[in-house]
Design an enzyme around this catalytic site. Structure first.
Site, PDB file in Angstrom:
ATOM      1  N   CYS A 398       6.607   6.246   2.726  1.00 58.26           N
ATOM      2  CA  CYS A 398       6.748   7.478   1.608  1.00 58.26           C
ATOM      3  C   CYS A 398       7.122   8.742   1.466  1.00 58.26           C
ATOM      4  O   CYS A 398       8.846   8.339   1.421  1.00 58.26           O
ATOM      5  CB  CYS A 398       5.177   7.702   1.198  1.00 58.26           C
ATOM      6  SG  CYS A 398       4.685   7.877  -0.704  1.00 58.26           S
ATOM      7  N   HIS A 525       4.065   1.618   1.470  1.00 55.01           N
ATOM      8  CA  HIS A 525       3.418   1.290   2.441  1.00 55.01           C
ATOM      9  C   HIS A 525       2.823   0.361   3.215  1.00 55.01           C
ATOM     10  O   HIS A 525       1.799   0.015   3.395  1.00 55.01           O
ATOM     11  CB  HIS A 525       1.953   2.570   1.432  1.00 55.01           C
ATOM     12  CG  HIS A 525       1.552   3.392   1.844  1.00 55.01           C
ATOM     13  ND1 HIS A 525       2.210   4.880   2.698  1.00 55.01           N
ATOM     14  CD2 HIS A 525       2.089   4.275   0.843  1.00 55.01           C
ATOM     15  CE1 HIS A 525       1.771   5.668   1.696  1.00 55.01           C
ATOM     16  NE2 HIS A 525       2.392   5.525   0.873  1.00 55.01           N
ATOM     17  N   GLU A 527       1.852   0.168   5.784  1.00 52.68           N
ATOM     18  CA  GLU A 527       0.651   0.041   7.155  1.00 52.68           C
ATOM     19  C   GLU A 527      -0.584  -0.897   6.612  1.00 52.68           C
ATOM     20  O   GLU A 527      -1.458  -1.519   6.869  1.00 52.68           O
ATOM     21  CB  GLU A 527       0.189   0.921   7.333  1.00 52.68           C
ATOM     22  CG  GLU A 527      -0.526   2.205   6.453  1.00 52.68           C
ATOM     23  CD  GLU A 527       1.091   3.470   5.615  1.00 52.68           C
ATOM     24  OE1 GLU A 527       0.488   3.975   4.573  1.00 52.68           O
ATOM     25  OE2 GLU A 527       2.268   2.267   5.412  1.00 52.68           O
TER      26      GLU A 527
END
Length: 610
Positions: A398, A525, A527
């Site tokens: 990001c 993102h 993750e």
């Protein structure tokens, strides 16, 4: 529908979220379908506007919900996809009741906490519990509900009252309460003290909720006499008192629950013995044992703004861990406050400056996570520059991707005032700009949020290979700014390759640097979708590159090799090598064991490999 409620007492931060997640893992291992709900008693509508220092990271769901980080634990542990409605806040409940009142739904009645707020809470729970979250049709068998905060908090009272009514409403055999409480050990006497838990349970019972199971947090396993004392004063059977003592990693918690027969108490309380089996946690156990035995380390420098609180980057840490375990490496995270890398720090705090640069230069890989605001931006730019110029594996997420683009424009294109309009609204060379559809007047829920599709525009790039050479990927987003599409051609002509974009082709999603071992930036993102058994491909790429394994890994078509080792009672070991569930024809080299076929050999021959 069956319900398990997890509450906490004495102090906050005991690990209710991990306990609730682990209960879900245990029930799922018994063959049941599980969903989860997190109740946060704060007045915020959601977690979107809360500071990471205040409440940890903001976890983002597929539907764009900005929720509490515990929902990330639920998704990772249970491998499910939750919705924004799986996170209940006081703000959401009050807003829904006020909206009904404004429409006239209450027909002129005085709107009160009881029954209107408490009814709204119960209705919300029953509605959301029926939503399938595991990709299958129909509702789950069990809904695990976590009540945030501790018993006695003023803001929790409406929820306590509602859940007390709810337990009566659903009836015996459909509701089980697990109370997580602290059993401290005083250093002066070295004795496990039960009084805090006694008071907590007394308060809970006084509010209309009766615990079926006690999950006691302590530094070590509870003594039998302590269990007996708790059973006597808390009116909970000794067999239903579980010790959650300190363990090397949280993957042990489901195993602790299983070993202490928590599933027996849960299934008995929910009348599910006839439909559930013994928990099968073989895969979970193998991964946990492997995690504990890792000794070859990989160092990742985390260059961020909120390094003072690790929960600010919880999902990033978990994604790094998943990738490290899959690569048979022990993760070491070097926390590097971005501001400490800047020239001002060299002048004001030279020792801090030197220490930060030493950590950065000693790392095997560099990660710049997401964030907001201009504090520490120059330090992140310097970290990206160091990784780019020295061939150090780099992943920017990001804001980390935007930082990498700004650094490239400044250093390679020579545009020294290149910047983001977030940091300098008047910049004459905006590399990163505010998205046209964004709002500059309202903060909550106005970003580009949730799952969005990214199309690969370069087929043989590292990112596409890591994702399995698919045409597109769906990942979760949370941002207001994007790479300026007017500068893309100029940046690409200088060697920066934008290999992924949205459906319009104008919004850049993935950037890579050709000729670099691993230099990747993503606007999304990744993750948030990483799982213990299924690490995020881009995090896996970073760890593999940091370990020198990436090229071989990509040549192997991105297959993840894993192995299980069980020590037998006769002094031998049983080894089984796996590869994403397939059975390849070749051997892996570990004692020449064939994939998918167990091999028994002397323990001493394999112990050094672990």
């Amino acid at each position: 529908m069956k319900y398990v409620l997890v509450t906490g007492g004495v102090v906050s931060g005991l690990g209710k979220g991990v306990t609730a997640s682990s209960i879900g893992v245990l029930l799922k291992a018994c063959g049941l379908r599980v969903t989860s709900i997190k109740i946060d008693p704060y007045l915020n509508t959601d977690a979107g506007t809360m500071s990471p220092f205040e409440h940890g990271e903001v976890f983002v769901l597929d539907d764009g919900g900005e929720v509490d980080l515990d929902l990330g634990n639920y998704e990772r542990f249970l491998d499910i996809t939750l919705t924004r409605d799986n996170n209940i806040t006081t703000g959401k409940i009050f807003q829904s009741v006020i909206d009904k009142e404004r429409r006239g739904d209450y027909l002129g009645k005085t709107v009160q906490v009881v029954p209107h707020i408490t009814d709204a809470i119960q209705e919300w729970i029953e509605r959301v519990a029926m939503i399938p979250v595991d990709g299958k049709e129909g509702p789950a068998d069990v809904c695990v509900i976590e009540l945030g905060g501790t018993i006695g908090d003023i803001e929790s009272m409406p929820f306590i009252e509602a859940l007390g009514q709810f337990s009566y409403h659903v009836g015996p055999g459909n509701f089980c309460l697990v109370h997580v409480s602290l059993v401290p050990v005083l250093n002066v006497v070295g004795e496990q003290k039960t009084k805090p838990t006694q008071h907590s349970v007394r308060g809970l019972r006084g509010l209309g909720l009766v615990p079926n199971i006690l999950a006691c947090r302590s530094t070590k396993e509870l003594d039998e006499n302590v269990k007996e004392k708790l059973a006597q004063f808390c009116h909970v059977p000794a067999d239903n008192i579980i010790t959650l003592y300190d363990v090397p990693n949280i993957w042990h918690i489901p195993l602790l629950l299983r070993d202490q027969k928590a599933h027996t108490a849960l299934l008995k309380g929910l009348n599910l013995h006839s439909v559930a089996g013994e928990p099968d946690l073989d895969g979970w156990t193998t991964r946990t044992r492997l995690y504990d035995k890792l000794h070859d380390s990989v160092k990742i420098a985390m260059v961020g703004k909120y390094t003072g609180l690790s929960d600010s980057y919880l999902s990033v840490l978990k994604a790094l861990l998943h990738a490290s375990v899959a690569s048979n490496r022990k993760l070491v995270v070097e926390w590097v406050p971005a501001g400490d890398l800047e020239d001002t720090s060299a002048t004001e705090a030279p020792e801090v400056y030197a220490a930060a640069w030493e950590l950065l230069k000693g790392a095997d890989g560099v990660l710049v996570p997401g964030g907001f605001g201009d504090r520490g931006v120059q330090g992140k730019i310097l970290a990206a520059k160091y990784a780019r110029e020295n061939g150090i594996p780099f992943l920017g997420i990001c804001l980390g991707m935007q930082i990498a683009v700004i650094e490239f424009a400044r250093s390679v294109l020579g545009i020294h005032d290149a910047n983001s309009t977030e940091f300098d609204p008047e910049t004459t060379n905006p590399c990163v700009v505010f998205m046209p559809e964004g709002s500059k007047t309202h903060m909550g829920g106005t970003m580009r949020l949730g799952s969005r599709r990214t199309y690969f525009t370069v087929k043989d790039c590292k990112s596409a290979q890591l994702y399995g050479n698919v045409k597109f990927v769906d990942e979760r987003h949370r941002h207001r700014y994007e790479v300026n599409p007017e500068m893309v051609c100029q940046l690409e002509n200088a060697g920066l390759s934008f290999v992924g974009s949205d459906e319009t082709g104008r919004r850049m999603e993935i950037v890579e640097l050709s000729g670099h071992p691993y230099f990747v930036g993503v606007q999304f993102h990744p993750e948030f979708k990483s799982r213990p058994g299924k690490p995020s491909p881009l995090f896996l790429g970073l760890i593999k590159a940091a370990c020198g394994q990436l090229e071989a890994f990509l040549q192997n078509n991105g297959n993840v090799s894993q192995f299980s080792v069980d020590k037998l009672s006769n002094g031998h070991a049983k080894i089984k090598i796996m590869q994403n569930g397939d059975t390849p024809k070749s051997a892996n080299g570990l004692l020449n064991a064939a994939y998918g076929n167990p091999v028994v050999c002397p323990w001493k021959d394999v112990s050094h490999c672990l």
